[in-house]
Design a protein around this motif. Structure first.
Motif, PDB file in Angstrom:
ATOM      1  N   ARG A 201     -30.191 127.639  16.746  1.00  0.00           N
ATOM      2  CA  ARG A 201     -28.716 127.267  18.228  1.00  0.00           C
ATOM      3  C   ARG A 201     -29.172 125.130  17.855  1.00  0.00           C
ATOM      4  N   ALA A 202     -30.639 125.110  17.277  1.00  0.00           N
ATOM      5  CA  ALA A 202     -31.112 123.461  17.773  1.00  0.00           C
ATOM      6  C   ALA A 202     -30.032 123.078  16.679  1.00  0.00           C
ATOM      7  N   ALA A 203     -29.710 123.388  15.103  1.00  0.00           N
ATOM      8  CA  ALA A 203     -29.331 122.837  13.943  1.00  0.00           C
ATOM      9  C   ALA A 203     -27.927 122.885  14.876  1.00  0.00           C
ATOM     10  N   LEU A 204     -26.840 124.069  15.277  1.00  0.00           N
ATOM     11  CA  LEU A 204     -25.787 124.157  15.517  1.00  0.00           C
ATOM     12  C   LEU A 204     -25.518 123.236  16.184  1.00  0.00           C
ATOM     13  N   GLY A 205     -26.057 122.408  17.245  1.00  0.00           N
ATOM     14  CA  GLY A 205     -26.148 121.210  18.783  1.00  0.00           C
ATOM     15  C   GLY A 205     -25.805 119.950  17.772  1.00  0.00           C
ATOM     16  N   ARG A 206     -26.932 120.145  16.721  1.00  0.00           N
ATOM     17  CA  ARG A 206     -27.207 118.922  15.791  1.00  0.00           C
ATOM     18  C   ARG A 206     -25.899 118.265  15.271  1.00  0.00           C
ATOM     19  N   GLU A 207     -25.179 119.745  14.090  1.00  0.00           N
ATOM     20  CA  GLU A 207     -24.177 119.393  13.442  1.00  0.00           C
ATOM     21  C   GLU A 207     -23.365 119.184  14.299  1.00  0.00           C
ATOM     22  N   LEU A 208     -23.227 119.356  15.370  1.00  0.00           N
ATOM     23  CA  LEU A 208     -21.285 118.895  15.885  1.00  0.00           C
ATOM     24  C   LEU A 208     -21.510 117.732  16.991  1.00  0.00           C
ATOM     25  N   GLN A 209     -22.237 117.398  16.904  1.00  0.00           N
ATOM     26  CA  GLN A 209     -22.505 116.008  17.078  1.00  0.00           C
ATOM     27  C   GLN A 209     -22.383 115.458  16.177  1.00  0.00           C
ATOM     28  N   GLU A 210     -23.307 115.416  15.171  1.00  0.00           N
ATOM     29  CA  GLU A 210     -22.799 114.720  13.866  1.00  0.00           C
ATOM     30  C   GLU A 210     -21.334 114.650  13.073  1.00  0.00           C
ATOM     31  N   GLU A 211     -21.114 115.625  13.283  1.00  0.00           N
ATOM     32  CA  GLU A 211     -20.041 115.749  12.158  1.00  0.00           C
ATOM     33  C   GLU A 211     -18.036 115.941  13.475  1.00  0.00           C
ATOM     34  N   LEU A 212     -18.599 116.013  14.731  1.00  0.00           N
ATOM     35  CA  LEU A 212     -17.484 115.682  15.412  1.00  0.00           C
ATOM     36  C   LEU A 212     -17.412 115.064  17.008  1.00  0.00           C
ATOM     37  N   GLY A 213     -18.516 114.713  17.069  1.00  0.00           N
ATOM     38  CA  GLY A 213     -19.379 113.917  18.045  1.00  0.00           C
ATOM     39  C   GLY A 213     -19.304 115.708  19.857  1.00  0.00           C
ATOM     40  N   LEU A 214     -19.624 116.489  19.755  1.00  0.00           N
ATOM     41  CA  LEU A 214     -19.787 116.943  20.433  1.00  0.00           C
ATOM     42  C   LEU A 214     -20.769 117.920  20.967  1.00  0.00           C
TER      43      LEU A 214
ATOM     44  N   LEU B   6     -10.641 123.457   1.159  1.00  0.00           N
ATOM     45  CA  LEU B   6     -10.369 124.213   2.193  1.00  0.00           C
ATOM     46  C   LEU B   6     -10.862 124.335   3.461  1.00  0.00           C
ATOM     47  N   TRP B   7     -10.547 125.354   4.595  1.00  0.00           N
ATOM     48  CA  TRP B   7     -10.442 124.814   5.770  1.00  0.00           C
ATOM     49  C   TRP B   7     -11.982 125.614   5.899  1.00  0.00           C
ATOM     50  N   GLU B   8     -12.368 125.142   7.265  1.00  0.00           N
ATOM     51  CA  GLU B   8     -13.977 125.776   7.024  1.00  0.00           C
ATOM     52  C   GLU B   8     -13.630 125.438   8.633  1.00  0.00           C
ATOM     53  N   PHE B   9     -15.038 126.151   9.790  1.00  0.00           N
ATOM     54  CA  PHE B   9     -15.642 127.003  10.860  1.00  0.00           C
ATOM     55  C   PHE B   9     -16.350 124.936  10.683  1.00  0.00           C
ATOM     56  N   PRO B  10     -16.545 124.525  11.520  1.00  0.00           N
ATOM     57  CA  PRO B  10     -17.670 123.061  11.462  1.00  0.00           C
ATOM     58  C   PRO B  10     -18.791 123.467  11.826  1.00  0.00           C
ATOM     59  N   GLY B  11     -20.137 123.008  10.947  1.00  0.00           N
ATOM     60  CA  GLY B  11     -21.571 123.007  10.990  1.00  0.00           C
ATOM     61  C   GLY B  11     -22.273 122.830   9.933  1.00  0.00           C
ATOM     62  N   GLY B  12     -22.905 123.369   9.710  1.00  0.00           N
ATOM     63  CA  GLY B  12     -23.867 122.365   8.074  1.00  0.00           C
ATOM     64  C   GLY B  12     -24.859 123.301   8.283  1.00  0.00           C
ATOM     65  N   LYS B  13     -25.980 122.965   7.099  1.00  0.00           N
ATOM     66  CA  LYS B  13     -27.734 123.422   6.857  1.00  0.00           C
ATOM     67  C   LYS B  13     -28.547 123.400   7.801  1.00  0.00           C
ATOM     68  N   VAL B  14     -29.391 124.206   8.553  1.00  0.00           N
ATOM     69  CA  VAL B  14     -30.452 124.362   9.223  1.00  0.00           C
ATOM     70  C   VAL B  14     -31.108 123.900   8.321  1.00  0.00           C
ATOM     71  N   GLU B  15     -31.926 123.049   8.582  1.00  0.00           N
ATOM     72  CA  GLU B  15     -33.246 122.163   8.466  1.00  0.00           C
ATOM     73  C   GLU B  15     -34.556 122.887   8.433  1.00  0.00           C
ATOM     74  N   GLN B  16     -35.219 122.783   7.832  1.00  0.00           N
ATOM     75  CA  GLN B  16     -36.567 122.922   7.557  1.00  0.00           C
ATOM     76  C   GLN B  16     -36.889 123.161   9.212  1.00  0.00           C
ATOM     77  N   GLY B  17     -37.792 123.951   9.680  1.00  0.00           N
ATOM     78  CA  GLY B  17     -38.568 124.543  10.841  1.00  0.00           C
ATOM     79  C   GLY B  17     -37.531 123.666  12.079  1.00  0.00           C
ATOM     80  N   GLU B  18     -36.015 123.885  12.252  1.00  0.00           N
ATOM     81  CA  GLU B  18     -34.942 124.282  13.411  1.00  0.00           C
ATOM     82  C   GLU B  18     -34.048 126.056  13.254  1.00  0.00           C
ATOM     83  N   THR B  19     -34.535 125.650  14.425  1.00  0.00           N
ATOM     84  CA  THR B  19     -33.420 126.700  15.055  1.00  0.00           C
ATOM     85  C   THR B  19     -32.286 126.791  14.403  1.00  0.00           C
TER      86      THR B  19
END
Length: 315
Positions: free
Chosen positions: A47-60, A32-45
């Motif tokens: 917004r921080a998880a958003l930045g990390r996931e998009l960097q890892e997944e998309l290079g953004l 299926l299609w999805e909006f990019p993202g991923g799990k929020v790690e323990q102790g992570e906000t």
């Protein structure tokens, strides 16, 4: 079962298109299609998880983002909390760093792609604007249509043709003209008896709270390709809106209004609490205008709806 906290991004390009990714066949809800993202790690906000996931997944690198909607969804095998962000500015050229296919899609075309069930409110929120114009009463037809035309020229994308006198045959005639006025430019929401639904296939329908009480148990009255909204004022009506399968609601009154001075305002705090448990786009209505959009976003709302505050002057 523990609820998995996930961030997801509605990433908008300069041309208004939205970036989506296809899930690997081996993943949960694979293919299926999805909006990019991923799990929020323990102790992570989030917004921080958003930045990390998009960097890892998309290079953004995310440069500008705001909360869009939060949704709790229970699959048979998994409970998730989706923390969805609207990303309006970024640097880097997106690519599927994990080999996932990507697509840039116009908002209106999102409905043509198959997403996991939990994503339906995200698709709605991504397609909806942050302002919902409701036409005033007391105007003759020509004046009303000229005002709508001016509002559309000024950028209005979602308009409700209000029906203050109930099931008035003159409203149907006006609705025909309004449909033509909005065609290809803005989404028109009509009101009235459900018996009229078949006469206006391109228009969405905005239900009154009274209609919600009467029809909610029957479920959605038409397919998901057509917008369905409802007027809500409390938790009970929001629950009925969920039961009926609406796409979005107005929640009112947030503050005292001239049109309904007798209504007890919810206030910002109670509105925030009601939105938190709803999980679909909400436009706050009553004593609010364009200058309250940011505050509405902070409450978890899609945006604001209004009559006087949004109606163009000097028609």
């Amino acid at each position: 079962m523990k609820r998995v906290h996930v961030v997801a991004a509605v990433i908008r390009g300069h041309d208004g298109r939205i970036l989506i990714a296809r899930r690997a066949d081996t993943q949960h809800q694979g293919g299926l299609w999805e909006f990019p993202g991923g799990k929020v790690e323990q102790g992570e906000t989030p917004r921080a998880a958003l930045g990390r996931e998009l960097q890892e997944e998309l290079g953004l690198q995310v440069e500008m983002a705001r909360p869009l909607i939060r949704i709790a969804h229970d699959y048979p095998d998994k409970h998730v909390l989706l923390d969805v962000w609207d990303v309006s500015a970024f640097s880097g050229e997106p690519h599927g760093a994990e080999g996932q296919p990507l697509a840039w899609v116009a908002p209106r075309q999102l409905a043509d792609y198959e997403f996991p069930a939990a994503n339906a409110p995200i698709v709605a929120a991504a397609r909806l604007p942050s302002e919902y114009l409701i036409t005033p009463e007391g105007l003759e037809s020509g004046e009303l249509l000229r005002g709508m035309q001016k509002a559309i020229a000024q950028g209005a994308k979602l308009l409700q043709l209000r029906a203050p006198r109930g099931y008035d045959p003159a409203y149907r005639d006006l609705a025909v003209d309004a449909v033509g006025l909005c065609a290809g430019k803005a989404q028109l929401m009509l009101k009235g008896p459900l018996e009229w639904l078949g006469d206006f296939p391109s228009a969405g329908w905005h239900l009154t709270a009274e209609q919600l009480r009467k029809y909610a148990s029957r479920g959605r009255p038409f397919p998901v390709e057509r917008w369905l909204a409802a007027s809500c004022h409390n938790a009970e009506e929001l629950s009925l809106a969920t039961q009926m399968g609406v796409d979005f609601v107005t929640l009112s009154p947030v503050q005292p209004t001239q049109t309904h001075p007798e209504a007890q305002p919810l206030g910002w705090e109670q509105a925030t609490q009601l939105i938190a448990g709803f999980g679909k786009p909400v436009f706050l209505l009553g004593g609010v205008g364009p200058q309250q959009v940011q505050r509405a976003w902070d409450c978890g709302a899609q945006g604001v709806a209004g009559i006087r505050a949004f109606w163009p002057a000097d028609n």
